[in-house]
Design an enzyme around this catalytic site. Structure first.
Site, PDB file in Angstrom:
ATOM      1  N   GLU A 131     -43.998  15.410 115.821  1.00 29.25           N
ATOM      2  CA  GLU A 131     -43.557  14.025 115.879  1.00 29.25           C
ATOM      3  C   GLU A 131     -44.562  13.097 115.175  1.00 29.25           C
ATOM      4  O   GLU A 131     -45.696  13.508 114.893  1.00 29.25           O
ATOM      5  CB  GLU A 131     -43.391  13.616 117.352  1.00 29.25           C
ATOM      6  CG  GLU A 131     -42.373  14.473 118.128  1.00 29.25           C
ATOM      7  CD  GLU A 131     -40.917  14.142 117.782  1.00 29.25           C
ATOM      8  OE1 GLU A 131     -40.617  13.797 116.631  1.00 29.25           O
ATOM      9  OE2 GLU A 131     -40.070  14.249 118.685  1.00 29.25           O
ATOM     10  N   ASN A 185     -36.779  10.568 112.521  1.00 28.01           N
ATOM     11  CA  ASN A 185     -38.056   9.837 112.571  1.00 28.01           C
ATOM     12  C   ASN A 185     -39.087  10.451 111.627  1.00 28.01           C
ATOM     13  O   ASN A 185     -40.271  10.143 111.709  1.00 28.01           O
ATOM     14  CB  ASN A 185     -38.598   9.826 114.012  1.00 28.01           C
ATOM     15  CG  ASN A 185     -38.899  11.223 114.531  1.00 28.01           C
ATOM     16  OD1 ASN A 185     -38.684  12.217 113.827  1.00 28.01           O
ATOM     17  ND2 ASN A 185     -39.377  11.322 115.754  1.00 28.01           N
ATOM     18  N   HIS A 217     -39.858  13.701 111.457  1.00 25.16           N
ATOM     19  CA  HIS A 217     -40.560  14.891 111.942  1.00 25.16           C
ATOM     20  C   HIS A 217     -40.183  16.134 111.129  1.00 25.16           C
ATOM     21  O   HIS A 217     -39.104  16.215 110.539  1.00 25.16           O
ATOM     22  CB  HIS A 217     -40.369  15.102 113.456  1.00 25.16           C
ATOM     23  CG  HIS A 217     -39.046  15.625 113.903  1.00 25.16           C
ATOM     24  ND1 HIS A 217     -38.517  15.336 115.148  1.00 25.16           N
ATOM     25  CD2 HIS A 217     -38.129  16.431 113.311  1.00 25.16           C
ATOM     26  CE1 HIS A 217     -37.356  15.945 115.286  1.00 25.16           C
ATOM     27  NE2 HIS A 217     -37.093  16.614 114.182  1.00 25.16           N
ATOM     28  N   ASP A 236     -39.937  26.450 115.999  1.00 21.17           N
ATOM     29  CA  ASP A 236     -40.150  25.799 117.289  1.00 21.17           C
ATOM     30  C   ASP A 236     -39.204  26.304 118.375  1.00 21.17           C
ATOM     31  O   ASP A 236     -38.240  27.003 118.103  1.00 21.17           O
ATOM     32  CB  ASP A 236     -40.021  24.269 117.153  1.00 21.17           C
ATOM     33  CG  ASP A 236     -38.884  23.846 116.217  1.00 21.17           C
ATOM     34  OD1 ASP A 236     -37.961  24.667 115.998  1.00 21.17           O
ATOM     35  OD2 ASP A 236     -38.904  22.717 115.724  1.00 21.17           O
TER      36      ASP A 236
HETATM   37  C1  F6R Z   1     -35.503  22.631 114.097  1.00 21.83           C
HETATM   38  C2  F6R Z   1     -36.512  21.665 113.698  1.00 21.83           C
HETATM   39  C3  F6R Z   1     -36.210  20.224 113.490  1.00 21.83           C
HETATM   40  C4  F6R Z   1     -34.879  19.972 112.803  1.00 21.83           C
HETATM   41  C5  F6R Z   1     -34.642  18.475 112.616  1.00 21.83           C
HETATM   42  C6  F6R Z   1     -33.300  18.201 111.998  1.00 21.83           C
HETATM   43  O1  F6R Z   1     -36.049  23.927 114.203  1.00 21.83           O
HETATM   44  O2  F6R Z   1     -37.622  22.062 113.560  1.00 21.83           O
HETATM   45  O3  F6R Z   1     -37.250  19.659 112.718  1.00 21.83           O
HETATM   46  O4  F6R Z   1     -34.870  20.621 111.561  1.00 21.83           O
HETATM   47  O5  F6R Z   1     -34.719  17.844 113.852  1.00 21.83           O
HETATM   48  O6  F6R Z   1     -32.305  18.576 112.893  1.00 21.83           O
HETATM   49  P1  F6R Z   1     -30.755  18.591 112.485  1.00 21.83           P
HETATM   50  O7  F6R Z   1     -30.631  19.618 111.394  1.00 21.83           O
HETATM   51  O8  F6R Z   1     -30.018  18.997 113.718  1.00 21.83           O
HETATM   52  O9  F6R Z   1     -30.447  17.218 112.001  1.00 21.83           O
END
Ligand code: F6R
Length: 233
Positions: free
Chosen positions: A134, A127, A129, A62
């Site tokens: 989302e 959440n 995701h 992403d």
């Molecule tokens: C990042 C991504 C997100 C993160 C998730 C966890 O490329 O796709 O899904 O992996 O938000 O983020 P952290 O590791 O910062 O807790």
């Protein structure tokens, strides 16, 4: 689902490093990469190693919409800073947050179709995701434009300075695309992830929890530390 419980993120990064090393040893040609704080120790471990990715293509999950590649908050910048400047890949793809929606979705879907992902690395949102998909995203989704939820904006605002405006939208590889990877490796650390971990593993398979879609995949490895595992039965 294969669940590997580790003491902490240091042990978790060792475990995930070993898995990536095994895949490379078995001629992995395409790896799906993630950003976020969860992956930082793993990338550090990779940088310190002699692993060679020169025959491997990488595809990131992403990117924020509206941030230039040079912007310090962009995922292009994160990947360069934390991995790509040290490890050369055969080719690396990241969604282009500066590109027009229609063009970018088509471009990225073509990249994913042309390069079957052997191992997809994922972090987990508080959440539930995966990628930036989302709650409510279809499990069949391809690359899509995402409106980030309050939960994600709150969780990620720690990376932005006070005077910086955090983007509200992102491009993300879809859940359907993530599920088309041959193997998925998802990593979660810390008590903030415990509810999402529980729903991912023990909850019903439901689009309100994107990570519960992983229960439908035949080859998923989950690495969690004690805190993230603390609410599991
Ligand atoms: C990042 C991504 C997100 C993160 C998730 C966890 O490329 O796709 O899904 O992996 O938000 O983020 P952290 O590791 O910062 O807790």
């Amino acid at each position: 689902m294969k669940i590997i419980k580790v003491k902490d993120s240091i042990k978790g990064s060792e475990k995930s490093f070993d898995i990536i090393k095994d895949f490379l040893g078995n001629n992995m040609s395409v790896i799906g990469l993630a950003t976020g704080s969860t992956q930082l120790q793993l990338y550090k471990r990779i940088i310190e190693s002699d692993l060679d990715f020169s025959n491997t293509i990488s595809i990131n999950l992403d990117e924020y919409i509206g941030l230039a590649k040079e912007n310090k908050q962009s995922y292009h910048y994160y990947m360069n800073e934390n991995l790509f400047q040290y490890k050369k890949f055969k080719k690396s793809y990241i969604p282009n947050g500066d590109n027009k929606e229609e063009l970018e979705l088509e471009r990225y879907n073509n990249i994913i179709n042309d390069n079957k992902i052997d191992l997809q690395l994922l972090g987990l949102g508080e959440n539930g995701h995966i990628g930036f998909n989302e709650p409510g995203t279809s499990f069949k989704s391809k690359t899509n434009k995402v409106k980030l939820t309050k939960s994600t904006l709150d969780a990620n605002k720690r990376f932005f300075d006070e005077n910086e405006i955090m983007p509200k939208y992102a491009y993300s590889m879809g859940i359907g695309s993530i599920l088309s990877a041959k193997t998925i490796l998802i990593i979660a650390y810390g008590i903030n992830k415990a509810d999402a971990v529980k729903k991912m593993i023990e909850g019903p398979i439901d689009e309100s929890v994107p990570a519960s879609s992983l229960q439908t995949h035949k080859d998923v490895i989950i690495i969690i530390d004690e805190a993230a595992a603390s609410k599991l039965n």
